[in-house]
Scaffold this motif. Structure first.
Motif, PDB file in Angstrom:
ATOM      1  N   LYS A  24      49.029  41.060  37.597  1.00  0.00           N
ATOM      2  CA  LYS A  24      47.783  42.558  36.540  1.00  0.00           C
ATOM      3  C   LYS A  24      47.708  42.450  35.549  1.00  0.00           C
ATOM      4  O   LYS A  24      46.027  43.175  35.586  1.00  0.00           O
ATOM      5  CB  LYS A  24      49.476  43.201  35.476  1.00  0.00           C
ATOM      6  CG  LYS A  24      50.490  44.258  37.073  1.00  0.00           C
ATOM      7  CD  LYS A  24      51.342  45.010  36.537  1.00  0.00           C
ATOM      8  CE  LYS A  24      52.047  45.887  37.007  1.00  0.00           C
ATOM      9  NZ  LYS A  24      52.902  47.091  36.685  1.00  0.00           N
ATOM     10  N   ALA A  25      48.156  41.096  34.831  1.00  0.00           N
ATOM     11  CA  ALA A  25      46.274  40.437  33.809  1.00  0.00           C
ATOM     12  C   ALA A  25      45.162  40.313  34.527  1.00  0.00           C
ATOM     13  O   ALA A  25      44.467  40.958  34.446  1.00  0.00           O
ATOM     14  CB  ALA A  25      47.134  39.466  33.310  1.00  0.00           C
ATOM     15  N   GLU A  26      45.473  40.015  35.532  1.00  0.00           N
ATOM     16  CA  GLU A  26      44.021  39.239  36.410  1.00  0.00           C
ATOM     17  C   GLU A  26      43.468  40.432  36.967  1.00  0.00           C
ATOM     18  O   GLU A  26      41.803  40.987  36.736  1.00  0.00           O
ATOM     19  CB  GLU A  26      44.215  38.657  37.715  1.00  0.00           C
ATOM     20  CG  GLU A  26      43.010  38.008  38.424  1.00  0.00           C
ATOM     21  CD  GLU A  26      43.428  37.225  39.569  1.00  0.00           C
ATOM     22  OE1 GLU A  26      43.251  36.279  39.826  1.00  0.00           O
ATOM     23  OE2 GLU A  26      44.682  37.534  40.627  1.00  0.00           O
ATOM     24  N   VAL A  34      36.769  42.142  31.535  1.00  0.00           N
ATOM     25  CA  VAL A  34      37.408  40.798  30.055  1.00  0.00           C
ATOM     26  C   VAL A  34      37.247  39.866  30.996  1.00  0.00           C
ATOM     27  O   VAL A  34      37.484  39.201  32.079  1.00  0.00           O
ATOM     28  CB  VAL A  34      39.064  40.635  29.603  1.00  0.00           C
ATOM     29  CG1 VAL A  34      39.270  40.467  28.711  1.00  0.00           C
ATOM     30  CG2 VAL A  34      38.836  42.522  29.018  1.00  0.00           C
ATOM     31  N   ASP A  35      37.104  38.241  30.431  1.00  0.00           N
ATOM     32  CA  ASP A  35      36.532  36.811  30.575  1.00  0.00           C
ATOM     33  C   ASP A  35      38.000  36.588  30.898  1.00  0.00           C
ATOM     34  O   ASP A  35      38.754  36.767  29.710  1.00  0.00           O
ATOM     35  CB  ASP A  35      36.068  36.607  30.123  1.00  0.00           C
ATOM     36  CG  ASP A  35      35.803  34.707  30.197  1.00  0.00           C
ATOM     37  OD1 ASP A  35      35.891  34.552  31.322  1.00  0.00           O
ATOM     38  OD2 ASP A  35      34.837  33.822  30.032  1.00  0.00           O
ATOM     39  N   PRO A  36      38.768  36.460  31.876  1.00  0.00           N
ATOM     40  CA  PRO A  36      40.259  35.945  32.036  1.00  0.00           C
ATOM     41  C   PRO A  36      40.044  34.845  31.205  1.00  0.00           C
ATOM     42  O   PRO A  36      41.391  34.774  30.468  1.00  0.00           O
ATOM     43  CB  PRO A  36      40.533  35.271  33.990  1.00  0.00           C
ATOM     44  CG  PRO A  36      38.957  36.243  34.343  1.00  0.00           C
ATOM     45  CD  PRO A  36      37.997  36.205  32.979  1.00  0.00           C
ATOM     46  N   SER A  37      39.610  33.495  30.197  1.00  0.00           N
ATOM     47  CA  SER A  37      39.918  32.343  29.991  1.00  0.00           C
ATOM     48  C   SER A  37      39.991  33.310  27.972  1.00  0.00           C
ATOM     49  O   SER A  37      39.927  32.346  27.959  1.00  0.00           O
ATOM     50  CB  SER A  37      38.525  31.532  29.669  1.00  0.00           C
ATOM     51  OG  SER A  37      37.225  32.206  28.912  1.00  0.00           O
ATOM     52  N   VAL A  38      39.817  34.307  27.958  1.00  0.00           N
ATOM     53  CA  VAL A  38      39.826  34.814  27.046  1.00  0.00           C
ATOM     54  C   VAL A  38      41.642  35.247  27.050  1.00  0.00           C
ATOM     55  O   VAL A  38      41.799  34.895  25.956  1.00  0.00           O
ATOM     56  CB  VAL A  38      38.994  36.446  26.233  1.00  0.00           C
ATOM     57  CG1 VAL A  38      40.017  37.087  25.541  1.00  0.00           C
ATOM     58  CG2 VAL A  38      37.475  35.891  26.701  1.00  0.00           C
TER      59      VAL A  38
END
Length: 167
Positions: A24-26, A34-38
């Motif tokens: 879900k976050a991905e 949103v950049d996933p690394s953030v």
């Protein structure tokens, strides 16, 4: 209830629910651009560990908990994951590892001495029941709950049912 039945399902439920939370976050990152690394580097407070490390620690407490309770070799998992997919793969490996334990490996584990590192140059010994209920499981849930809190704080649409793996 056997000690195996108290230990293994508790770890598996949360490991599986965290896999769903990361999915879900991905999706949240993709939808909101949103950049996933953030998100993976997000913390609830500056002195706390980031989301990625919370997931790694959940994995560690499950694998090392089972290994120590059964007096099996404690696996080493280097913390190299940098993406959602890598973290989900780590959780999948952890799930497979935890599932590999048989009930007979836990026979007598509640009364067995469990030794574990508890600081630099320090080892603590507890009986298996105390190790599980006062150390391993509380730490496991602490990091799982913190991971959920980080995701929720950052706008990922998840709730208690997601945390429990009921969605």
């Amino acid at each position: 209830m056997s000690f195996h039945d108290a230990v293994v399902p508790a770890y598996l439920q949360m490991l599986n629910s965290l896999t769903g939370l990361l999915t879900k976050a991905e999706a949240h990152c993709a939808a909101k651009k949103v950049d996933p690394s953030v998100l993976l580097g997000s913390r609830l407070f500056p002195d706390m560990l980031p989301l990625s490390k919370q997931i790694q620690l959940v994995s560690d407490f499950a694998t090392k908990g089972c290994a120590r309770l059964t007096h099996s070799e404690v696996p080493s998992n280097p913390d190299t994951e940098k993406t959602f997919e890598e973290l989900k793969q780590r959780l999948a490996k952890t799930i497979d590892y935890v599932k590999s334990f048989k009930p007979e490996q836990f026979e007598g584990a509640e009364a067995r001495d469990v030794n574990f590192p508890s600081g630099p140059n320090k080892t603590t010994t507890m009986k298996g029941q105390e190790f599980f209920s006062a150390f391993s499981l509380p730490n496991f849930y602490f990091h799982a709950t913190t991971a959920h809190g980080i995701l929720r704080h950052n706008g990922v649409e998840i709730g208690k049912r997601d945390f429990l793996g009921a969605n």
